[in-house]
Scaffold this motif. Structure first.
Motif, PDB file in Angstrom:
ATOM      1  N   LEU A  58      24.788  -9.140  -5.040  1.00 16.73           N
ATOM      2  CA  LEU A  58      23.633  -9.222  -4.154  1.00 16.73           C
ATOM      3  C   LEU A  58      23.958 -10.010  -2.893  1.00 16.73           C
ATOM      4  CD1 LEU A  58      20.801  -9.874  -6.773  1.00 16.73           C
ATOM      5  CD2 LEU A  58      21.803  -7.714  -6.029  1.00 16.73           C
ATOM      6  N   LYS A  59      23.356  -9.617  -1.804  1.00 16.93           N
ATOM      7  CA  LYS A  59      23.589 -10.296  -0.525  1.00 16.93           C
ATOM      8  C   LYS A  59      22.831 -11.620  -0.520  1.00 16.93           C
ATOM      9  CE  LYS A  59      23.501  -9.526   4.491  1.00 16.93           C
ATOM     10  NZ  LYS A  59      24.887  -9.997   4.645  1.00 16.93           N
ATOM     11  N   ASP A  60      23.547 -12.704  -0.283  1.00 17.70           N
ATOM     12  CA  ASP A  60      22.923 -14.026  -0.322  1.00 17.70           C
ATOM     13  C   ASP A  60      23.170 -14.844   0.944  1.00 17.70           C
ATOM     14  OD1 ASP A  60      25.590 -14.593  -0.568  1.00 17.70           O
ATOM     15  OD2 ASP A  60      25.472 -15.428  -2.590  1.00 17.70           O
TER      16      ASP A  60
ATOM     17  N   MET B 270       9.047 -15.857   7.476  1.00 12.19           N
ATOM     18  CA  MET B 270      10.227 -15.060   7.160  1.00 12.19           C
ATOM     19  C   MET B 270      11.408 -15.953   6.805  1.00 12.19           C
ATOM     20  SD  MET B 270      11.646 -12.216   6.632  1.00 12.19           S
ATOM     21  CE  MET B 270      10.415 -11.037   7.204  1.00 12.19           C
ATOM     22  N   HIS B 271      11.526 -17.089   7.480  1.00 13.57           N
ATOM     23  CA  HIS B 271      12.608 -18.031   7.161  1.00 13.57           C
ATOM     24  C   HIS B 271      12.500 -18.502   5.710  1.00 13.57           C
ATOM     25  CE1 HIS B 271      15.289 -21.470   7.227  1.00 13.57           C
ATOM     26  NE2 HIS B 271      14.278 -22.239   6.869  1.00 13.57           N
ATOM     27  N   ILE B 272      11.277 -18.778   5.257  1.00 11.00           N
ATOM     28  CA  ILE B 272      11.058 -19.222   3.879  1.00 11.00           C
ATOM     29  C   ILE B 272      11.501 -18.133   2.895  1.00 11.00           C
ATOM     30  CG2 ILE B 272       9.280 -19.795   2.168  1.00 11.00           C
ATOM     31  CD1 ILE B 272       7.728 -21.149   4.454  1.00 11.00           C
ATOM     32  N   LEU B 273      11.094 -16.894   3.166  1.00 10.47           N
ATOM     33  CA  LEU B 273      11.460 -15.788   2.277  1.00 10.47           C
ATOM     34  C   LEU B 273      12.973 -15.556   2.264  1.00 10.47           C
ATOM     35  CD1 LEU B 273       8.617 -13.223   3.100  1.00 10.47           C
ATOM     36  CD2 LEU B 273       8.840 -14.675   1.065  1.00 10.47           C
ATOM     37  N   ILE B 274      13.590 -15.643   3.430  1.00 14.54           N
ATOM     38  CA  ILE B 274      15.039 -15.450   3.518  1.00 14.54           C
ATOM     39  C   ILE B 274      15.764 -16.552   2.758  1.00 14.54           C
ATOM     40  CG2 ILE B 274      17.018 -15.512   5.085  1.00 14.54           C
ATOM     41  CD1 ILE B 274      15.248 -14.125   7.178  1.00 14.54           C
ATOM     42  N   LYS B 275      15.355 -17.792   2.990  1.00 14.21           N
ATOM     43  CA  LYS B 275      16.006 -18.937   2.343  1.00 14.21           C
ATOM     44  C   LYS B 275      15.892 -18.841   0.822  1.00 14.21           C
ATOM     45  CE  LYS B 275      13.770 -22.830   2.434  1.00 14.21           C
ATOM     46  NZ  LYS B 275      13.481 -23.151   1.005  1.00 14.21           N
ATOM     47  N   ASN B 276      14.687 -18.582   0.337  1.00 13.26           N
ATOM     48  CA  ASN B 276      14.479 -18.542  -1.108  1.00 13.26           C
ATOM     49  C   ASN B 276      15.146 -17.328  -1.759  1.00 13.26           C
ATOM     50  OD1 ASN B 276      13.054 -20.891  -0.833  1.00 13.26           O
ATOM     51  ND2 ASN B 276      11.041 -20.013  -1.201  1.00 13.26           N
ATOM     52  N   SER B 277      15.111 -16.181  -1.082  1.00  6.19           N
ATOM     53  CA  SER B 277      15.773 -15.000  -1.650  1.00  6.19           C
ATOM     54  C   SER B 277      17.284 -15.189  -1.657  1.00  6.19           C
ATOM     55  CB  SER B 277      15.384 -13.733  -0.876  1.00  6.19           C
ATOM     56  OG  SER B 277      15.863 -13.773   0.448  1.00  6.19           O
ATOM     57  N   ASN B 278      17.839 -15.848  -0.629  1.00  2.57           N
ATOM     58  CA  ASN B 278      19.272 -16.139  -0.623  1.00  2.57           C
ATOM     59  C   ASN B 278      19.655 -17.019  -1.807  1.00  2.57           C
ATOM     60  OD1 ASN B 278      19.966 -14.682   1.651  1.00  2.57           O
ATOM     61  ND2 ASN B 278      19.897 -16.414   3.053  1.00  2.57           N
ATOM     62  N   MET B 279      18.832 -18.029  -2.082  1.00  2.00           N
ATOM     63  CA  MET B 279      19.125 -18.944  -3.188  1.00  2.00           C
ATOM     64  C   MET B 279      19.037 -18.232  -4.535  1.00  2.00           C
ATOM     65  SD  MET B 279      17.179 -22.394  -1.837  1.00  2.00           S
ATOM     66  CE  MET B 279      17.654 -23.384  -3.257  1.00  2.00           C
ATOM     67  N   ILE B 280      18.027 -17.370  -4.688  1.00  2.00           N
ATOM     68  CA  ILE B 280      17.883 -16.601  -5.934  1.00  2.00           C
ATOM     69  C   ILE B 280      19.074 -15.655  -6.112  1.00  2.00           C
ATOM     70  CG2 ILE B 280      16.568 -14.707  -6.991  1.00  2.00           C
ATOM     71  CD1 ILE B 280      15.112 -17.172  -7.536  1.00  2.00           C
TER      72      ILE B 280
ATOM     73  N   MET C 238      16.112  -6.467   1.086  1.00  4.64           N
ATOM     74  CA  MET C 238      15.662  -7.701   0.443  1.00  4.64           C
ATOM     75  C   MET C 238      14.887  -7.373  -0.839  1.00  4.64           C
ATOM     76  SD  MET C 238      13.130 -10.734   1.836  1.00  4.64           S
ATOM     77  CE  MET C 238      14.257 -11.383   3.042  1.00  4.64           C
ATOM     78  N   ALA C 239      13.981  -6.398  -0.757  1.00  5.32           N
ATOM     79  CA  ALA C 239      13.216  -5.995  -1.941  1.00  5.32           C
ATOM     80  C   ALA C 239      14.143  -5.481  -3.035  1.00  5.32           C
ATOM     81  CB  ALA C 239      12.193  -4.925  -1.567  1.00  5.32           C
ATOM     82  N   HIS C 240      15.139  -4.722  -2.645  1.00  9.55           N
ATOM     83  CA  HIS C 240      16.123  -4.177  -3.594  1.00  9.55           C
ATOM     84  C   HIS C 240      16.826  -5.305  -4.341  1.00  9.55           C
ATOM     85  CE1 HIS C 240      20.375  -3.075  -4.426  1.00  9.55           C
ATOM     86  NE2 HIS C 240      19.838  -1.985  -4.928  1.00  9.55           N
ATOM     87  N   ASP C 241      17.310  -6.302  -3.601  1.00  6.97           N
ATOM     88  CA  ASP C 241      18.048  -7.401  -4.217  1.00  6.97           C
ATOM     89  C   ASP C 241      17.148  -8.278  -5.086  1.00  6.97           C
ATOM     90  OD1 ASP C 241      20.229  -6.430  -2.932  1.00  6.97           O
ATOM     91  OD2 ASP C 241      20.467  -8.091  -1.530  1.00  6.97           O
ATOM     92  N   VAL C 242      15.936  -8.534  -4.616  1.00  8.59           N
ATOM     93  CA  VAL C 242      15.003  -9.362  -5.380  1.00  8.59           C
ATOM     94  C   VAL C 242      14.628  -8.666  -6.692  1.00  8.59           C
ATOM     95  CG1 VAL C 242      12.650 -10.312  -5.439  1.00  8.59           C
ATOM     96  CG2 VAL C 242      14.090 -10.639  -3.417  1.00  8.59           C
ATOM     97  N   ASN C 243      14.451  -7.349  -6.656  1.00 11.30           N
ATOM     98  CA  ASN C 243      14.119  -6.612  -7.879  1.00 11.30           C
ATOM     99  C   ASN C 243      15.231  -6.723  -8.922  1.00 11.30           C
ATOM    100  OD1 ASN C 243      11.497  -5.608  -7.445  1.00 11.30           O
ATOM    101  ND2 ASN C 243      12.259  -3.924  -6.190  1.00 11.30           N
ATOM    102  N   ILE C 244      16.473  -6.781  -8.467  1.00 11.11           N
ATOM    103  CA  ILE C 244      17.600  -6.928  -9.395  1.00 11.11           C
ATOM    104  C   ILE C 244      17.660  -8.363  -9.922  1.00 11.11           C
ATOM    105  CG2 ILE C 244      20.115  -6.939  -9.582  1.00 11.11           C
ATOM    106  CD1 ILE C 244      20.189  -4.618  -7.617  1.00 11.11           C
ATOM    107  N   ALA C 245      17.583  -9.337  -9.009  1.00 12.53           N
ATOM    108  CA  ALA C 245      17.722 -10.745  -9.401  1.00 12.53           C
ATOM    109  C   ALA C 245      16.570 -11.212 -10.283  1.00 12.53           C
ATOM    110  CB  ALA C 245      17.816 -11.629  -8.158  1.00 12.53           C
ATOM    111  N   CYS C 246      15.380 -10.641 -10.084  1.00 12.61           N
ATOM    112  CA  CYS C 246      14.193 -11.069 -10.827  1.00 12.61           C
ATOM    113  C   CYS C 246      13.803 -10.086 -11.928  1.00 12.61           C
ATOM    114  CB  CYS C 246      13.010 -11.271  -9.876  1.00 12.61           C
ATOM    115  SG  CYS C 246      13.298 -12.514  -8.599  1.00 12.61           S
TER     116      CYS C 246
END
Length: 203
Positions: free
Chosen positions: A73-75, A182-192, A101-109
């Motif tokens: 996943l892209k982080d 958007m910064h919050i979503l990017i930061k948190n999705s990167n960490m996940i 982003m939705a694609h990666d979050v669906n996999i990670a979560c």
């Protein structure tokens, strides 16, 4: 940073070198900070453009490396590249960004009983609701990231409510609210995504 006189590593924003006593001006510190920012932006843009190019070529940058499901996943997404590529493509990149982003979050979560809606649903429902659905989408994504953080040993202070408040009331702050959201979503999705990659041995 390094001392310009003796070449030894010294802490950032140091006024005097602890080894040779050379004085540093605020202009030099600013120049270094600006240079670091430009280098970071260049790396961020290169990563984003490379991701788009590989998607259009139908190739996976991590294929053949034995990754789980063949996908790492892209982080390393960033706000600056998101803004610049949005401007360059007249907003088209923004949709691609949300799709990935939705694609990666669906996999990670995966396994949390939820699913982040894809691009088609996002566009259609946002159009039908005059943009209201997009706020709901961001809100749900923020909550989902916060809810899944403990699974990876993390705890996010920001959730969907934080994102929604920045989207709605942040517009009053010279229009910067949506960018902070958007910064919050990017930061948190990167960490996940980074935690997911580490958990599956991608690093």
């Amino acid at each position: 940073m390094y001392c310009k006189n003796c070449g030894k590593p010294i802490p950032d924003n140091t006024k005097f070198c602890p080894y040779c006593g050379t004085q540093f001006s605020s202009a030099e510190s600013f120049s270094k900070a600006a240079n670091d920012m430009f280098n970071s932006t260049e790396k961020e843009l290169g990563s984003a453009i490379n991701e788009v190019r590989q998607s259009f070529n139908g190739s996976n940058p991590n294929s053949g490396q034995g990754y789980y499901n063949g996908e790492k996943l892209k982080d390393d997404r960033g706000l600056i590249s998101y803004i610049l590529l949005n401007l360059i493509t007249c907003g088209i990149y923004g949709y691609y960004f949300l799709y990935k982003m939705a694609h990666d979050v669906n996999i990670a979560c995966e396994g949390d009983g939820q699913s982040t809606a894809g691009l088609v649903q996002f566009i259609v429902l946002s159009f039908i609701t005059c943009g209201i659905y997009s706020w709901y989408w961001y809100y749900k994504l923020g909550n989902r990231l916060a809810a899944n953080a403990p699974k990876y040993g993390m705890n996010f202070q920001e959730n969907g409510t934080t994102v929604l408040l920045w989207l709605l009331f942040g517009l009053l702050l010279c229009g910067i609210g949506p960018f902070i959201a958007m910064h919050i979503l990017i930061k948190n999705s990167n960490m996940i995504c980074n935690a997911y990659n580490r958990a599956h041995g991608f690093y």
